[in-house]
Enzyme design. Structure first.
Site, short mmCIF file in Angstrom:
data_model
loop_
_atom_site.label_atom_id
_atom_site.label_comp_id
_atom_site.label_asym_id
_atom_site.label_seq_id
_atom_site.Cartn_x
_atom_site.Cartn_y
_atom_site.Cartn_z
N HIS A 58 19.55 -36.10 -5.73
CA HIS A 58 18.80 -36.46 -4.59
C HIS A 58 17.28 -36.11 -4.81
CE1 HIS A 58 22.31 -37.88 -2.60
NE2 HIS A 58 22.71 -36.40 -2.82
N ARG A 104 4.31 -0.52 -4.45
CA ARG A 104 3.77 -1.08 -3.27
C ARG A 104 2.58 -2.02 -3.17
NH1 ARG A 104 6.87 2.01 0.78
NH2 ARG A 104 5.35 1.60 2.26
N LYS A 113 13.84 -15.06 -9.78
CA LYS A 113 13.59 -14.07 -10.88
C LYS A 113 12.56 -14.43 -11.71
CE LYS A 113 14.34 -11.13 -9.40
NZ LYS A 113 14.87 -10.81 -8.04
N GLU A 155 18.53 -17.38 -6.90
CA GLU A 155 18.07 -15.94 -7.18
C GLU A 155 17.38 -15.96 -8.78
OE1 GLU A 155 17.04 -13.46 -5.97
OE2 GLU A 155 17.31 -11.91 -7.40
N ASN A 179 -1.70 2.41 5.56
CA ASN A 179 -0.69 1.39 5.18
C ASN A 179 -0.35 0.46 6.49
OD1 ASN A 179 2.77 1.30 4.70
ND2 ASN A 179 1.30 -0.11 4.14
N GLY A 180 -0.62 -0.88 6.32
CA GLY A 180 -0.19 -1.35 7.59
C GLY A 180 -1.20 -2.34 7.96
N LYS A 208 6.61 -4.62 -3.91
CA LYS A 208 8.27 -4.39 -3.78
C LYS A 208 8.40 -4.18 -2.38
CE LYS A 208 11.92 -2.50 -5.88
NZ LYS A 208 12.53 -3.89 -6.15
N GLU A 248 8.87 -14.98 -10.02
CA GLU A 248 8.47 -13.79 -9.89
C GLU A 248 7.57 -12.87 -11.03
OE1 GLU A 248 10.88 -11.21 -6.37
OE2 GLU A 248 11.85 -11.52 -8.15
N TRP A 296 -2.58 -3.03 -1.78
CA TRP A 296 -2.08 -4.39 -1.88
C TRP A 296 -3.02 -5.31 -0.54
CZ3 TRP A 296 0.03 -8.26 1.41
CH2 TRP A 296 0.65 -9.34 0.67
N CYS A 314 0.80 -1.06 0.05
CA CYS A 314 -0.02 -0.13 0.06
C CYS A 314 0.88 1.31 0.08
CB CYS A 314 -0.90 0.08 1.24
SG CYS A 314 -2.19 -1.31 1.33
#
Ligand code: G6P
Length: 670
Positions: free
Chosen positions: A557, A30, A538, A534, A107-108, A665, A541, A78, A2
Site C-alpha cells: 500500500h 545524557r 536501531k 525496532e 538539568n530540565g 539516552k 539512530e 543536550w 544533561c
C-alpha cells in the site's frame, strides 16, 4: 538530557578534576554537545571553564589550569534553549567572571524563562547566554544581593519558576558546601568516605560513593564533605534512609569491546538470566513469581493487592512508553490480547499526556522505560494515577523516578545500559512482558490457554538464554551483511580497511555488487512487525541511514514504490510450524520484493522452515538464522541480529555509535 554533578570532599591535588570529569563521562549518555566545570579557587572566587564539545574537550580545555579545591560542580549538555556553544554551556553564573556570587548547573527546562528574563532585564540585570538556566542563576544572585542565604534564595527562586529542574549551586566563598534542589528532574545523593556527591545518575559516583538516596520532587540537600542536610523546598526536614549502592565498576566498563553498544548486545544471553531468575518456577504447572504483585493498593476505598486487582478487577490495559520501550509495549499488547483476550491500547507517552485515553480504576497502565527517567513517561504515569488507574512499571534502573511514581512493577536487572541505542533493555522488556502475561494467565485462567500451552511458554522463556547465546555466536554474519548497507563510494576505503581487519574476503565481492544503499525497509508480520520497527529504529539512530519498519502485508500500500535494486529489505520470517498461514503470506511478500529486484535479507527460524523455499529460487541474498521459539518470543532472538546489523553498518560508516548525533539516552524534557 544533561548530566549534572556536584562533589564535596577533601581530594588530593588535581583529584577534583578527575572526579568531576569521570562523573561526567559516565553521564555523557545524557547529552554531549557541550560541557563545563566550576570550582572554588583558593581565594574563594568561582572559576568556570566550559566549552562546546564533549567531555574529552572539556578535559583538554582544563590542561594547564590547576583545579584545586574541595568543592566543584560540572555539567554535560543536550541543548534545549540556545544552540551548543561555549557561552551556552553550563555552569552559568549570576554575574560575569570573578564578580560571580554563584555558579549553577541545571538539568530540565524552565518554561517561563523568557518572561522572567524580560522582567530581570527591566531591573537592569544582564544576560550573556540564550539559556533558560541563566535566569535561575541571575534570580538566585538577586536574592543573595537582597541578603538571603543560599538556601532561602533557592527556595524563593523555586516559587517563581515554572517547569522542571535539578540544580546544583556553588556559592562564592562558600564554606565547603553545595546546595542542590529538584523539581521534576532527577537528582541522587551519593555518600562516600569523607565525601558527598549529588548527580543526575548514580553511575556518576559508582566506585567512590557507597550509599545513595534519591531526592523526591521539591526536595533539596545541603552537602558538606561528611554530612548532608535533606529537606523539602518548604524547609521540612526529610528522614530517608540511605541505601547501599550496588553497581560494580565492571558493570559500567566496556568489557574489552570497542563500544558500550556492542558490549550490551553481546552480554544479552547472560543478563537476560537476571530478568528470569526466580521468576519462573518450573514444574508440571509452571508458576510466575513477581514480587511487586503483593503491593497493597486502594480501589474505591477497598484495600487489596495488585495481584487481587489483576485477578478480579482488571478490565483494560493501557501501555505507554517512548522509543524502543514503546516497541516493546507493542509486543506486550499482542501477548496480552492473544493470551488473555483483554483490550489493550499502546500509546506514546508524549501523546498520552496531551490526548484522551479512557481510563478508570479498573484500568492497568503499564509504563515501560529502561531508564525510568523519561519525562514523558513519568508524566503519563502521573496522569494515569490522577485518573484512578493502577500503574505497573517496567524499568531497569532500581529506584528511578518512574519506579517511585508507579504503584508497583518489575525491574529488568540487566545492569546499566550506557550505549544510547537501547539493546539489552529491549529484549529484557519483552521477557518481562511475557512473564507478566503468563502471570495474568495464571491468575485469570482463560479457558483457551491450556496447561500445556502455559508449560510451553514457560519452557520457551527458560530456553532463551541458551538460544540467545547461539545467536550471539553467529554475530559475524550480521557483520558480513552490513557491507550491503554501508558501502557507498565515499566510504569504500573505510570498508575495505574494515574488511581487511575482519578477514572476511568473501564479502569483498558483495561489497562491489551492492554499493549504494542509503535507505532500508524492515518487514514482518505479527510480533515480527514490531521487531521490524525496532530494527529500523536501531539503524536510523546510530548509522543515520533512513529506514522504515512496516507490517509486511502493508508494504503493497505504499512502500513498495521505493523498492528497486538498491533497496535492502530485511524480512523477519515467522517459524513455519506455529503459524503456516502467516509464514506463507510472508513468503509471498518476499517474492513481491524480489520481483522488484529488492535486495532481500531474511531473519528466519530454524525448525520447520524450509531453507530452499525461503531462498525463493535464489532471489534472497542472505539468511540469518535464529533458533526455533514461540512466535511471541521471536523478537527477542531476531533483535540480536537486527542490533548487530545496525551496529556494524554504523561502525563501517564511522558513526559515533555510543553517542549518536542529536540523541540522548535519557530524555528528561517533554
Ligand atoms: C531516548 C533513547 C531511546 C529510548 C527512549 C526511551 O529516545 O534515545 O533509545 O528508547 O529514550 O527511553 P526509556 O529510558 O524510557 O526506555
Amino acid at each position: 538530557m544533561c548530566g549534572i554533578i556536584g562533589f564535596v570532599g577533601n581530594p588530593g591535588s588535581d583529584q577534583l578534576r578527575r572526579i568531576l570529569i569521570g562523573g561526567l563521562e559516565r553521564m555523557e549518555y545524557r547529552g554531549y554537545d557541550s560541557a563545563g566545570m566550576a570550582w572554588l579557587e583558593e581565594d574563594g572566587c568561582i572559576r568556570v571553564v566550559k566549552t562546546q564539545g564533549k567531555v574529552a574537550d572539556l578535559d583538554r580545555a582544563l590542561n594547564g589550569i590547576p583545579v584545586k579545591g574541595c568543592v566543584g560542580i560540572a555539567h554535560t549538555r543536550w541543548a534545549t534553549h540556545g544552540p551548543p556553544s561555549d557561552i551556552n554551556a553550563h555552569p552559568h553564573t549570576d554575574q560575569p567572571n570573578r564578580m560571580a556570587q554563584i555558579a549553577l548547573v541545571h538539568n530540565g527546562i524552565i518554561d517561563n524563562a523568557s518572561v522572567l528574563r524580560e522582567r530581570l532585564r527591566q531591573e537592569g540585570r544582564e544576560f550573556v547566554s540564550e539559556t533558560d538556566t541563566e535566569v535561575l542563576a541571575v534570580l538566585i544572585g538577586k536574592f543573595l544581593e537582597h541578603g538571603d542565604d543560599l538556601v532561602t534564595a533557592i527556595q524563593r527562586t523555586h516559587a517563581l519558576v515554572k517547569g522542571a529542574y535539578a540544580i546544583v549551586v556553588l556559592l562564592k566563598r562558600g564554606t565547603g558546601q553545595l546546595v542542590a534542589a529538584c523539581h521534576g528532574s532527577p537528582l541522587v545523593v551519593g555518600v562516600g568516605e569523607g565525601c558527598t556527591f549529588v548527580a543526575s545518575d548514580r553511575l556518576a559516583f559508582v566506585g567512590t560513593a557507597k550509599k545513595t538516596l534519591f531526592l523526591e520532587d521539591d526536595e533539596m540537600v545541603i552537602l558538606t564533605a561528611d554530612s548532608y542536610d535533606h529537606r523539602t523546598l518548604a524547609n521540612q526536614q526529610v528522614e530517608r534512609e540511605l541505601v547501599e549502592l550496588r553497581i560494580s565498576l565492571d558493570a559500567i566498563a566496556k568489557g574489552g569491546q570497542k563500544h558500550f553498544m556492542l558490549k550490551e548486545i553481546l552480554e544479552q544471553p547472560t543478563v537476560i538470566t537476571n530478568t528470569l531468575t526466580g521468576r519462573v518456577i518450573d514444574g508440571p504447572e509452571p508458576r510466575v513469581h513477581l514480587g511487586g504483585l503483593r503491593t497493597k493498593i486502594e480501589i474505591g476505598g477497598r484495600s487489596m493487592t495488585i495481584g487481587d486487582f489483576l485477578q478480579n478487577h482488571l478490565e483494560r490495559v493501557v501501555i505507554t512508553a517512548c522509543g524502543t520501550s514503546w516497541h516493546a509495549g507493542l509486543i506486550g499488547e499482542r501477548m496480552l490480547e492473544a493470551l488473555l483476550g483483554l483490550p489493550v491500547k499502546v500509546v506514546y507517552a508524549s501523546e498520552f499526556i496531551t490526548g484522551f485515553t479512557p481510563i478508570n480504576n479498573r484500568t492497568l497502565v503499564i509504563t515501560i522505560s529502561q531508564s525510568g527517567e523519561t519525562k514523558d513517561t513519568i508524566e503519563a504515569a502521573r496522569k494515569a494515577k490522577r485518573q484512578g488507574a493502577i500503574v505497573w512499571n517496567i524499568s531497569n534502573v532500581v529506584g528511578s523516578t518512574l519506579s517511585r511514581v508507579a504503584d508497583s512493577g518489575v525491574y529488568l536487572h540487566v545492569g546499566p545500559e550506557i550505549g544510547v541505542a537501547s539493546t539489552k533493555a529491549f529484549t529484557a522488556q519483552i521477557v518481562a512482558l511475557a512473564l507478566f502475561t503468563l502471570k495474568l494467565v495464571e491468575l485469570r485462567n482463560p479457558a483457551w490457554v491450556t496447561d500445556t500451552r502455559r508449560q510451553e511458554i514457560a519452557n520457551a522463556l527458560l530456553a532463551l538464554p541458551a538460544q540467545m547465546e547461539r545467536v550471539v555466536a553467529d554475530a559475524k554474519h550480521a557483520r558480513d551483511i552490513a557491507f550491503q548497507f554501508a558501502c557507498r563510494s565515499r566510504w569504500l576505503c573505510r570498508c575495505f580497511k574494515y574488511l581487511a581487519q575482519s578477514r572476511t574476503p568473501r564479502s569483498v565481492s558483495w561489497l562491489m555488487r551492492l554499493i549504494g544503499a542509503s535507505n532500508a525497509l524492515y518487514l514482518g508480520r505479527g510480533y515480527n512487525f514490531h521487531a521490524a520497527l525496532e530494527g529500523a529504529l536501531k539503524l536510523k539512530e546510530i548509522s543515520y541511514v533512513h529506514a522504515d519498519g512496516y507490517a509486511a502485508g502493508e508494504m503493497k500500500h505504499g512502500s513498495i514504490a521505493l523498492i528497486d535494486k538498491r533497496m535492502p529489505v530485511v524480512v523477519i520470517v515467522p517459524e513455519k510450524g506455529e503459524d503456516e498461514e502467516t509464514y506463507a503470506r510472508v513468503i509471498s511478500n518476499i517474492e513481491e520484493v524480489a520481483a522488484r529486484k529488492g535486495r532481500v535479507i531474511l531473519i528466519a527460524s530454524e525448525g520447520d522452515s524450509n531453507p530452499e523455499e525461503l531462498r525463493c529460487g535464489g532471489k534472497v541474498e542472505r539468511i540469518l538464522w535464529i533458533p526455533k521459539t514461540l512466535a511471541m518470543l521471536t523478537p527477542v532472538l531476531a533483535s540480536i541480529h537486527l542490533q548487530l546489523l545496525a551496529y556494524h553498518i554504523a561502525e563501517m560508516r564511522g558513526c559515533p555509535i555510543d553517542q549518536p548525533r542529536n540523541l540522548a539516552k535519557s530524555v528528561t524534557v517533554e
